[in-house]
Design an enzyme around this catalytic site. Structure first.
Site, PDB file in Angstrom:
ATOM      1  N   GLY A 259     -19.016  27.793  28.230  1.00  0.00           N
ATOM      2  CA  GLY A 259     -19.468  28.210  29.550  1.00  0.00           C
ATOM      3  C   GLY A 259     -18.330  28.123  30.553  1.00  0.00           C
ATOM      4  N   ALA A 260     -17.725  26.950  30.616  1.00  0.00           N
ATOM      5  CA  ALA A 260     -16.675  26.733  31.605  1.00  0.00           C
ATOM      6  C   ALA A 260     -15.974  25.424  31.301  1.00  0.00           C
ATOM      7  CB  ALA A 260     -17.274  26.675  33.010  1.00  0.00           C
ATOM      8  N   MET A 261     -14.863  25.179  32.002  1.00  0.00           N
ATOM      9  CA  MET A 261     -14.100  23.957  31.750  1.00  0.00           C
ATOM     10  C   MET A 261     -13.580  23.391  33.064  1.00  0.00           C
ATOM     11  SD  MET A 261     -13.016  21.818  29.507  1.00  0.00           S
ATOM     12  CE  MET A 261     -12.109  20.364  30.017  1.00  0.00           C
ATOM     13  N   ASN A 263     -11.052  21.699  34.220  1.00  0.00           N
ATOM     14  CA  ASN A 263      -9.653  21.345  34.447  1.00  0.00           C
ATOM     15  C   ASN A 263      -9.429  20.960  35.910  1.00  0.00           C
ATOM     16  OD1 ASN A 263      -9.256  22.670  31.816  1.00  0.00           O
ATOM     17  ND2 ASN A 263      -9.593  24.520  33.025  1.00  0.00           N
ATOM     18  N   HIS A 295     -21.781  22.130  38.155  1.00  0.00           N
ATOM     19  CA  HIS A 295     -21.437  21.231  37.045  1.00  0.00           C
ATOM     20  C   HIS A 295     -19.926  20.978  36.989  1.00  0.00           C
ATOM     21  CE1 HIS A 295     -22.093  19.545  32.933  1.00  0.00           C
ATOM     22  NE2 HIS A 295     -20.846  19.950  32.776  1.00  0.00           N
ATOM     23  N   GLU A 296     -19.164  22.057  36.960  1.00  0.00           N
ATOM     24  CA  GLU A 296     -17.707  21.871  36.819  1.00  0.00           C
ATOM     25  C   GLU A 296     -17.132  21.188  38.056  1.00  0.00           C
ATOM     26  OE1 GLU A 296     -16.869  22.230  33.866  1.00  0.00           O
ATOM     27  OE2 GLU A 296     -18.525  23.525  33.231  1.00  0.00           O
ATOM     28  N   HIS A 299     -17.782  17.471  37.930  1.00  0.00           N
ATOM     29  CA  HIS A 299     -16.898  16.776  36.986  1.00  0.00           C
ATOM     30  C   HIS A 299     -15.663  16.195  37.686  1.00  0.00           C
ATOM     31  CE1 HIS A 299     -18.332  16.922  32.921  1.00  0.00           C
ATOM     32  NE2 HIS A 299     -18.348  18.238  32.794  1.00  0.00           N
TER      33      HIS A 299
HETATM   34  N1  B3K Z   1     -16.196  20.003  29.141  1.00  0.00           N
HETATM   35  C1  B3K Z   1     -16.384  21.396  28.802  1.00  0.00           C
HETATM   36  C2  B3K Z   1     -16.657  21.616  27.361  1.00  0.00           C
HETATM   37  C3  B3K Z   1     -15.473  21.556  26.473  1.00  0.00           C
HETATM   38  C4  B3K Z   1     -15.911  21.851  25.050  1.00  0.00           C
HETATM   39  C5  B3K Z   1     -14.810  21.813  24.060  1.00  0.00           C
HETATM   40  N2  B3K Z   1     -15.263  22.159  22.726  1.00  0.00           N
HETATM   41  C6  B3K Z   1     -17.455  22.056  29.576  1.00  0.00           C
HETATM   42  C7  B3K Z   1     -18.317  21.195  30.413  1.00  0.00           C
HETATM   43  O1  B3K Z   1     -19.177  20.496  29.937  1.00  0.00           O
HETATM   44  O2  B3K Z   1     -18.136  21.181  31.611  1.00  0.00           O
HETATM   45 ZN    ZN Z   2     -19.512  19.239  31.467  1.00  0.00          ZN
END
Ligand code: B3K
Ligand code: ZN
Length: 902
Positions: A259-261, A263, A295-296, A299
């Site tokens: 879905g997304a990351m 970073n 969500h991102e 994080h």
């Molecule tokens: N943390 C990432 C997911 C990474 C998955 C790698 N296989 C998305 C998230 O939960 O925000």
């Molecule tokens: Zn997440």
């Protein structure tokens, strides 16, 4: 079985890397990465002579420990620098090949742009490193590339320098002031444009927000930007957490595994979770954009500022962040204090937990929220870690209230900001901030399987007492969960009691002097406990597990009248919905059993009457009515059977849909007409709720034996729609009606849809999905259409969204067709898993999971499923796919087992 990593083997790293300086010379076929690290021995760990780094698919050009002779040994999985001093600077120059990277982990090329995915273990494909989350470093990143091909060069943190280079190249330097683990590193380079906005945070600091997309998508960025701003505001208000960087960027990528990351400062998203406008995105898509952006962003504190010590702790950040995005979306539904609006979000979330997580928990991939072992970590980004993990976090809030939960969060950040920690650390913060011993709560993290609470009640009229006895245990426990279950859980079990007038009775437990509210959270800590309510004047109807206060199943012997009563009166909107679902599930399972036995189908009036009351109760919001009138999903129903029989479930559910359609025809038509949303499209919860009820009505009408009226409605709606929700609902209705009305109308609409949206990949994904999830006929089974679509010029196995839109949609969202008795679906599945395995193991492993619960099916389907799994086990190569299929097949003997003995 591939090599297994165990939680109990965790050891702190022997070396730490304080600072990283990365220089990239970007080129699609061969990118040069120069990596200079400041390394020192971890003073807390026994001395190792040599430094071990991991690296995959890299070519070493040079290695140098500054000022010293350097002895390096390169192996397939990494590199060893021998006999290193206590602290030193190491420079490694290596090559990677972004254009050949079809796995989309590490640095890869998508549509001519460079981007990265490092979570969980992608950084090792960019350079050699101690690629684990408890090694946190500051990063300085210099990107050099051809200026025409890559005018935009992005990485984490703040832009500190840029300029031109000879030969038409240029460079940009970024510095991230926050220490971070390697999985949060990111770079993006290419031809992109941004929607920009400047905001001030609560403390008055100015921030630059950007949403980067390809030029043609700039008109689909507004909603993501608005969602980002709402997220920033909400996190300040609810948790006192402020954006810490001067700039925050979101980038949309059309080739993306997930879905997304999150970073740091540079979130990279699948286009599907960023791009939205009225023409191309449905209300569902808008909601996904809002919660994914939230969500991102969330994080940044729960994941980035405080990260995971190791990947077994993944739920520390994922469970918590899903909980936060759920709370955020609920707040956006209608303010923090609007229970009916919040309940709509809660119902949707619970539906996902039940459909995805309960199923996972009953199969061979069952694992605790904090897993004990894995072969491939990317297989553990699961419904259990995310969704059950979020339910665990929610239980703290249920136990301590919002204020108590906030105290726990504050203490968590006060203790752990800048650290890599564990689920135990989070639990300790919650316990200490609320002066509570939460030792027993640890079992929620270590036990797999879905707990079951069996409820019995007893009313003593003479004593005016009502006893509620709760008994906890596990239902069918899959082999994978056995052994993890060591004792009773602390289960917050919210209860209300309804009097004969349908109103909540004020609740007074034995020993209390005054009644305390209408909902009580009973704390079940033993295997069996009785709670006695006093001053109960007449036998009440219990409303159990209000708001789904714990991720458990509830067994209670309700009769149909009680369920209808709860559906009509419960003050807890979640349980109101739940009562309707129980009523429908009961009817549907009885019908499925009849269908499986080859008996004729007929249904009583109670479900129809209950549905009529909901449909015509205009005091209920349209969105709530739409949810309450949606029957439980076929996959969920199949799982409730002793042996899953997808064909029988489909026959039963279709039968009930048709019965409800004809019995309530006038009401559906009225609801269709009363819930129009004329004027410009608004992506608001109210408007979306009206569209949901209107389109649900249309979907029921399309099931009528005479679909003429629905074809008329749908054709007009398709033509005049000013938004994707309405246009796609009309197309879906035409496809349903085509089973009776013939293919012509449907085919015409499908081809119009394609022509209209040819230039919009996300909409073309929908076009594939429509056809993959269509009902088949004897002459034209859906599998034949799906196979033909694999040859469509717009199809590609390499693009994960496209692969999902056709293959996954067919294999997991069309159970009746996929589980065709001849096993044709399974053969197709095996072919596609093997084909994807060679290209993109992560996507392949997801698809592999579709058949993992083969043992739960009727005998006639089990053998062809097992055979398909065996084919994949033989031909697949990746660790991820092998882990899934080998676990599925484990313990198999040629005697197929029945559920009772597994
Ligand atoms: N943390 C990432 C997911 C990474 C998955 C790698 N296989 C998305 C998230 O939960 O925000
Ligand atoms: Zn997440």
């Amino acid at each position: 079985m591939p090599k297994i990593v165990h939680r109990k083997d965790y050891r702190p790293p022997s070396f730490l890397i304080d600072a990283v300086n990365l220089e990239f010379d970007l080129a699609p076929d061969e990118t040069i990465v120069r990596n200079t690290m400041r390394v020192r021995r971890n003073p807390d760990v026994a001395r190792e002579r040599s430094l071990e780094l991991v690296g995959e698919k890299l070519k070493l050009v040079s290695a140098e420990v500054a000022g010293l002779p350097t002895d390096v040994l390169v192996s397939e999985g990494g590199l060893t620098v021998k006999n290193v001093p206590d602290s030193f600077e190491l420079t490694l120059t290596g090559l990677c090949a972004p254009s050949a990277n079809t796995a989309m982990m590490g640095l890869y090329v998508s549509g001519g742009n460079f981007l990265t995915q490092c979570g969980a273990e992608g950084f090792r494909r960019i350079t050699w490193f101690i690629d684990r989350p408890d090694v946190m470093s500051t990063y300085t990143v210099t990107l050099r590339a051809d200026k025409a091909a890559c005018p935009v060069l992005l990485s984490n943190g703040n832009l500190i320098e840029e300029g031109d280079l000879p030969g038409g190249r240029h460079y940009v330097r970024w510095e991230d002031p926050f220490r971070k683990p390697s999985y949060l590193f990111a770079l993006v380079a290419g031809r992109l444009v941004a929607l920009e906005e400047r905001i001030r945070t609560n403390s008055g600091k100015e921030k630059l927000l950007q949403v980067w997309v390809e030029q043609q998508d700039l008109d689909k960025t507004r909603y993501a930007m608005d969602s980002l701003i709402q997220s920033i505001r909400w996190d300040e208000e609810r948790f006192g957490l402020e954006l810490d960087l001067d700039r925050f960027m979101i980038v949309a990528a059309s080739d993306f595994n997930l879905g997304a990351m999150e970073n740091k400062g540079l979130n990279i998203f699948n286009t599907k979770f960023v791009l939205a406008n009225a023409e191309t995105a449905s209300d569902f898509d808008f909601a996904n954009v809002q919660s994914a952006v939230g969500h991102e962003y969330f994080h940044n504190w729960t994941g980035n500022r405080v990260t995971c010590r190791d990947w077994f702790q993944l739920s520390l950040k994922e469970g918590l962040t899903v909980f936060r995005d759920q709370e955020f979306a609920a707040a956006m539904m209608g303010g923090e204090e609007n229970p009916a609006a919040r309940a709509v979000k809660r119902i949707e979330d619970v539906r996902v937990v039940r459909q995805m997580q309960f199923g996972e928990d009953s199969g061979p991939m069952a694992h605790p929220v904090r897993p004990e072992s894995y072969a491939e970590v990317s297989n553990f980004y699961t419904a259990t870690v995310y969704r059950k993990g979020a339910e665990l976090v929610r239980m703290y809030q249920t136990l301590f209230g919002r204020e108590g939960f906030r105290r726990g969060m504050d203490l968590y950040f006060a203790r752990h900001d800048g650290q890599a920690v564990t689920c135990d650390d989070f639990r300790a913060a919650m316990a200490d901030a609320n002066c509570r011993d939460l030792a027993q709560f640890e079992r929620w993290y270590s036990q797999a399987g879905t707990p079951r609470v069996t409820v019995t009640t007893d009313y003593d009229e003479a004593a005016q007492r009502y006893c509620v006895t709760l008994e906890q245990g596990y239902g069918r426990t899959p082999a994978a969960a056995q052994g993890s279950q060591t004792g009773p859980l602390l289960i917050p079990f919210a209860v209300g009691l309804l009097g004969a007038n349908g109103v909540d009775i004020p609740l007074k437990l034995q020993g209390e002097t005054v009644a305390q509210g209408a909902t009580r959270v009973l704390e079940l800590t033993e295997v069996r406990q009785t709670f006695t309510f006093v001053d109960i004047a007449a036998k009440p109807v219990p409303s159990l597990l209000r708001d789904f206060s714990a991720p458990v199943t509830v067994e209670y012997d309700y009769n149909a009248d009680e369920l209808a009563f709860l559906l009509a009166h419960d003050s807890d909107p979640f349980n109101r919905w739940e009562a309707g679902q129980r009523l429908a599930t009961r009817e549907l399972l009885a019908l499925a059993a009849r269908s499986a036995a080859g008996e004729g189908l007929e249904m009583g009036v109670s479900l129809i009457e209950a549905f009529r009351r909901v449909l015509t109760d205009t005091a209920l919001s349209p969105s709530f009515r739409a949810l309450a009138l949606t029957l439980p999903a076929e996959t969920y129903l199949a799982e409730q059977m002793a042996e899953s029989d997808p064909a029988a479930v489909h026959a039963a559910r279709q039968f009930v849909r048709k019965e409800l359609a004809s019995a309530l025809k006038a009401e559906w038509v009225a609801a269709y007409e009363d819930n129009q949303t004329p004027g410009a499209f608004q992506p608001t919860p109210e408007a979306a709720g009206r569209r949901a009820l209107k389109n649900l009505s249309l979907a029921y009408l399309a099931e009528l034996a005479d679909p003429a009226a629905s074809v008329r409605f749908a054709t007009t709606q398709y033509r005049t729609a000013n938004n994707m929700t309405d246009r796609s609902a009309a197309l879906a209705a035409l496809l349903s009606a085509s089973v009776i009305a013939g293919d012509d109308v449907a085919e015409q609409a499908l081809s119009d849809f394609y022509g209209r949206f040819e230039a919009e990949p996300l909409v073309i994904d929908k076009w594939f999905t429509f056809q993959a999830t269509r009902r088949g006929t004897a002459q034209r089974p859906t599998i034949a259409r799906v196979r033909a679509l694999m040859n469509h010029p717009a199809f590609s196995l390499k693009n994960p969204n496209r692969a999902r839109s056709l293959i996954f949609a067919f294999c997991s969202a069309n159970p009746a067709e996929f589980h065709a008795a001849d096993g044709s679906g399974y053969g197709y599945w095996a072919e596609q898993v093997v084909a994807l395995d060679a290209l993109n193991p992560q996507v392949a492993a997801r698809l592999a999971r579709v058949l993992e619960r083969w043992r739960a099916f009727i005998p006639a389907l089990r053998e062809p499923m097992r055979a398909a799994l065996a084919t994949v086990a033989e031909r697949a190569k990746s660790r991820g796919v092998l882990e899934v299929v080998q676990k599925a097949l484990a313990g198999y003997s040629s005697e197929p087992q029945t559920k009772s003995n597994r």
